[in-house]
Design an enzyme around this catalytic site. Structure first.
Site, PDB file in Angstrom:
ATOM      1  N   PRO A 132      20.091   7.610 -10.266  1.00 28.36           N
ATOM      2  CA  PRO A 132      20.328   8.333 -11.478  1.00 28.36           C
ATOM      3  C   PRO A 132      20.696   7.599 -12.637  1.00 28.36           C
ATOM      4  O   PRO A 132      21.627   6.477 -12.408  1.00 28.36           O
ATOM      5  CB  PRO A 132      21.399   9.521 -11.001  1.00 28.36           C
ATOM      6  N   ASP A 133      20.337   8.019 -13.687  1.00 29.74           N
ATOM      7  CA  ASP A 133      21.081   7.247 -14.997  1.00 29.74           C
ATOM      8  C   ASP A 133      22.354   7.739 -15.479  1.00 29.74           C
ATOM      9  O   ASP A 133      22.892   8.521 -14.553  1.00 29.74           O
ATOM     10  CB  ASP A 133      19.958   7.258 -16.306  1.00 29.74           C
ATOM     11  N   PHE A 134      23.168   7.578 -16.413  1.00 26.14           N
ATOM     12  CA  PHE A 134      24.474   8.246 -16.606  1.00 26.14           C
ATOM     13  C   PHE A 134      24.674   9.353 -17.472  1.00 26.14           C
ATOM     14  O   PHE A 134      25.179  10.328 -17.038  1.00 26.14           O
ATOM     15  CB  PHE A 134      24.927   7.084 -17.352  1.00 26.14           C
ATOM     16  N   ARG A 135      23.414   9.498 -18.317  1.00 29.81           N
ATOM     17  CA  ARG A 135      23.881  10.760 -19.719  1.00 29.81           C
ATOM     18  C   ARG A 135      22.763  11.608 -19.487  1.00 29.81           C
ATOM     19  O   ARG A 135      22.698  12.604 -20.500  1.00 29.81           O
ATOM     20  CB  ARG A 135      24.006  10.052 -20.889  1.00 29.81           C
ATOM     21  N   ASN A 206      22.276  -2.672 -16.337  1.00 33.93           N
ATOM     22  CA  ASN A 206      22.510  -2.135 -14.851  1.00 33.93           C
ATOM     23  C   ASN A 206      23.244  -2.965 -13.998  1.00 33.93           C
ATOM     24  O   ASN A 206      23.363  -4.016 -14.185  1.00 33.93           O
ATOM     25  CB  ASN A 206      21.053  -1.916 -14.577  1.00 33.93           C
ATOM     26  N   ASP A 208      22.868  -2.435 -10.894  1.00 32.28           N
ATOM     27  CA  ASP A 208      22.275  -2.092  -9.263  1.00 32.28           C
ATOM     28  C   ASP A 208      21.585  -3.414  -8.942  1.00 32.28           C
ATOM     29  O   ASP A 208      21.132  -3.336  -7.506  1.00 32.28           O
ATOM     30  CB  ASP A 208      21.064  -0.745  -9.491  1.00 32.28           C
ATOM     31  N   HIS A 225      26.688  -5.946 -18.313  1.00 30.69           N
ATOM     32  CA  HIS A 225      27.859  -5.060 -17.715  1.00 30.69           C
ATOM     33  C   HIS A 225      28.265  -5.570 -16.310  1.00 30.69           C
ATOM     34  O   HIS A 225      29.023  -4.846 -15.497  1.00 30.69           O
ATOM     35  CB  HIS A 225      27.440  -3.630 -17.615  1.00 30.69           C
ATOM     36  N   GLY A 296      14.605   2.367 -21.458  1.00 37.84           N
ATOM     37  CA  GLY A 296      15.428   3.143 -20.418  1.00 37.84           C
ATOM     38  C   GLY A 296      16.736   3.135 -20.907  1.00 37.84           C
ATOM     39  O   GLY A 296      17.668   3.077 -19.800  1.00 37.84           O
TER      40      GLY A 296
HETATM   41  P1  OAD Z   1      21.864   6.242 -20.052  1.00 38.04           P
HETATM   42  O1  OAD Z   1      22.097   7.168 -18.980  1.00 38.04           O
HETATM   43  O2  OAD Z   1      23.124   6.507 -21.212  1.00 38.04           O
HETATM   44  O3  OAD Z   1      20.669   6.475 -20.865  1.00 38.04           O
HETATM   45  C1  OAD Z   1      19.653   6.391 -20.108  1.00 38.04           C
HETATM   46  C2  OAD Z   1      18.315   6.435 -20.903  1.00 38.04           C
HETATM   47  O4  OAD Z   1      17.102   6.298 -20.182  1.00 38.04           O
HETATM   48  C3  OAD Z   1      18.231   7.992 -21.609  1.00 38.04           C
HETATM   49  O5  OAD Z   1      17.939   7.954 -22.796  1.00 38.04           O
HETATM   50  C4  OAD Z   1      17.078   8.653 -20.697  1.00 38.04           C
HETATM   51  O6  OAD Z   1      16.348   9.729 -21.456  1.00 38.04           O
HETATM   52  C5  OAD Z   1      16.277   7.527 -20.413  1.00 38.04           C
HETATM   53  N1  OAD Z   1      15.606   7.636 -19.102  1.00 38.04           N
HETATM   54  C6  OAD Z   1      16.080   8.016 -17.896  1.00 38.04           C
HETATM   55  N2  OAD Z   1      15.041   8.034 -17.009  1.00 38.04           N
HETATM   56  C7  OAD Z   1      14.203   7.649 -17.717  1.00 38.04           C
HETATM   57  C8  OAD Z   1      12.508   7.640 -17.211  1.00 38.04           C
HETATM   58  N3  OAD Z   1      12.142   7.780 -15.901  1.00 38.04           N
HETATM   59  N4  OAD Z   1      11.580   7.185 -18.331  1.00 38.04           N
HETATM   60  C9  OAD Z   1      11.903   7.087 -19.385  1.00 38.04           C
HETATM   61  N5  OAD Z   1      13.467   7.105 -19.867  1.00 38.04           N
HETATM   62  C10 OAD Z   1      14.074   7.411 -19.078  1.00 38.04           C
HETATM   63  O7  OAD Z   1      22.127   4.940 -19.304  1.00 38.04           O
HETATM   64  P2  OAD Z   1      22.486   3.419 -20.433  1.00 38.04           P
HETATM   65  O8  OAD Z   1      22.127   3.570 -21.529  1.00 38.04           O
HETATM   66  O9  OAD Z   1      22.029   2.192 -19.381  1.00 38.04           O
HETATM   67  O10 OAD Z   1      27.994   1.588 -17.774  1.00 38.04           O
HETATM   68  O11 OAD Z   1      23.954   3.586 -20.296  1.00 38.04           O
HETATM   69  C11 OAD Z   1      24.843   2.361 -20.676  1.00 38.04           C
HETATM   70  C12 OAD Z   1      26.172   2.144 -20.072  1.00 38.04           C
HETATM   71  O12 OAD Z   1      26.825   3.345 -19.791  1.00 38.04           O
HETATM   72  C13 OAD Z   1      26.017   1.905 -18.620  1.00 38.04           C
HETATM   73  O13 OAD Z   1      25.804   0.489 -18.465  1.00 38.04           O
HETATM   74  C14 OAD Z   1      26.975   2.647 -17.868  1.00 38.04           C
HETATM   75  C15 OAD Z   1      27.257   3.513 -18.618  1.00 38.04           C
HETATM   76  O14 OAD Z   1      28.798   3.814 -18.889  1.00 38.04           O
HETATM   77  C16 OAD Z   1      28.783   1.528 -16.470  1.00 38.04           C
HETATM   78  O15 OAD Z   1      29.349   2.184 -16.318  1.00 38.04           O
HETATM   79  C17 OAD Z   1      28.380   0.253 -15.645  1.00 38.04           C
END
Ligand code: OAD
Length: 396
Positions: A132-135, A206, A208, A225, A296
């Protein structure tokens, strides 16, 4: 131009960070190591220069990509609504004119106009791998931390919270440690950029480890990170064997520093901590880039998010994401900004098809996955499996 050597604050609504500062100041910073503290400041402003991009490259792009009909509409100040694409790029006249972003960038690459691509990536490149992503509301990690009983989601990656209570992070870390997931098509596309000799550098947020696992070599990768590949005391930074730290965490124990008795953690960069030294390579890389691919990421975390503003104003920037983020939210877009909104795997596959790389990427993916995914070992405990990853072939 912005500088990135300043210490940045970690700001969360309703949370005082004064403790973060005092704790950070307590920590020993090894002599000669410049560090930039990571923060969660939400960027809403692009620090772009106000000078319009005016050089040949962007003009060439316009000439190459705009159909006569679209150009006519653009000249008349009307916007063209494509029935089938969510591509957007800024027009020469300043209005937003949806155009074939992927077609344009693909053509530019095929013409050999691009040789130094910088990729900037976030959690969205790994969702197709099942991480999963974060937000993202509902599915993102930060929406699913209730069981850890923490005051706010990002606390799980906050160094002062960790100092007081490392258990929530260590519980989560059991799930986050690399080894359960495989790289997906997007990772292999980026590796293909490298194999074609086009990747100047990939900057990833990332942790991962999938970039390394798919074979992007160390010298092409900046894990901004940090990663789980090494570990150290969170107070005095004394290194600790990564495998031992992992075993302790997996067994529900807190690894303890033999020097100062502080808690040891994997070298994932927490809010309030400093970014790795390698991150500073951006000062040389971004001015050299002739194409920026942003994939992403929500571009919400500084100082990483602001990196994208440090390419030359004439350099095209392509955003591949589910939604518009950062400077791509504003209208009109910066001249030379392109975005393809939608699922990243679909967009990347479309671009690969335009480039004629799709089969090659699939073959690479199949052969590499068959060869390495089951024999994956933690990069910290081996010399790595990227023996073939430094090979490049030419695109032209
Ligand atoms: P976010 O979760 O903030 O953003 C992920 C982005 O990717 C969002 O805009 C989603 O809409 C998009 N997304 C997800 N899945 C997708 C898909 N299949 N196709 C197209 N778009 C997609 O994640 P990051 O920006 O990486 O730190 O967050 C930055 C940092 O915040 C991370 O490194 C993390 C967190 O705190 C750590 O904790 C290690």
């Amino acid at each position: 131009m912005k500088t990135y050597t300043n210490k940045l604050k970690c700001v969360f609504p309703g949370v005082t960070m004064s403790k973060a500062k005092s704790s950070r100041d307590r920590r020993i910073n090894p002599a000669g190591v410049t560090r930039v503290t990571r923060s969660s400041i939400i960027t809403t402003q692009d620090s772009q220069r106000t000078k319009p991009a005016d050089s040949g490259l962007v003009d060439d792009l316009s000439l190459m990509s705009v159909s006569e009909q679209q150009a006519l509409l653009a000249r008349e100040g009307k916007s063209y609504q494509s029935p089938s694409t969510k591509s957007v790029l800024s027009s020469a006249s300043g209005s937003s004119v949806p155009r074939e972003a992927l077609g344009t960038i693909g053509r530019l690459m095929k013409l050999g106009r691009v040789r130094n691509i910088v990729v900037v990536a976030g959690a969205g490149i790994s969702t197709a791998s099942g991480i999963p992503d974060f937000r993202t509301p509902g599915t993102g990690l930060y929406a699913n931390l209730a069981k850890y009983d923490i005051p706010y989601p990002e606390a799980i990656f906050n160094i002062d919270y960790f100092s007081d209570n490392p258990h929530p992070f260590f519980s989560l870390a059991k799930e986050l440690y690399p080894g359960h997931h495989r790289p997906n098509y997007v990772h292999y596309f980026i590796r293909m950029l490298h194999q074609k000799g086009l990747l100047l550098r990939m900057y990833t947020q990332n942790i991962d480890g999938l970039e390394k696992l798919c074979g992007i070599p160390d010298d092409k990768l900046v894990e901004a990170h940090g990663s789980f590949a090494t570990a150290a005391c969170h107070l005095c930074y004394t290194p600790y064997p990564a495998e031992e730290a992992k075993q302790a965490i997996m067994n529900g124990n807190v690894p303890i520093c033999t020097f100062c008795a502080g808690a040891v953690k994997p070298n994932v960069v927490f809010f309030g901590e400093d970014l790795p030294e390698k991150y500073f390579q951006h000062a040389e890389d971004f001015p050299k880039a002739d194409l920026l691919m942003i994939m992403g990421t929500s571009l919400k975390i500084e100082p990483f998010a602001s990196l994208i503003n440090t390419v030359k104003s004439t350099v095209p920037r392509l955003l591949l994401n589910r939604d518009a983020v950062g400077p791509f939210e504003r209208r009109p877009l910066r001249r030379g900004d392109y975005m393809e909104l939608g699922d990243l795997s679909d967009s990347v596959r479309k671009l690969a098809e335009i480039l004629g790389w799709h089969t090659e990427i699939q073959d690479l993916m199949n052969s590499h996955e068959n060869g390495v995914c089951c024999s994956y070992t933690d990069p910290s405990s081996s010399s790595g499996e990227n023996s073939d990853s430094s090979e490049t072939d030419s695109m032209h």
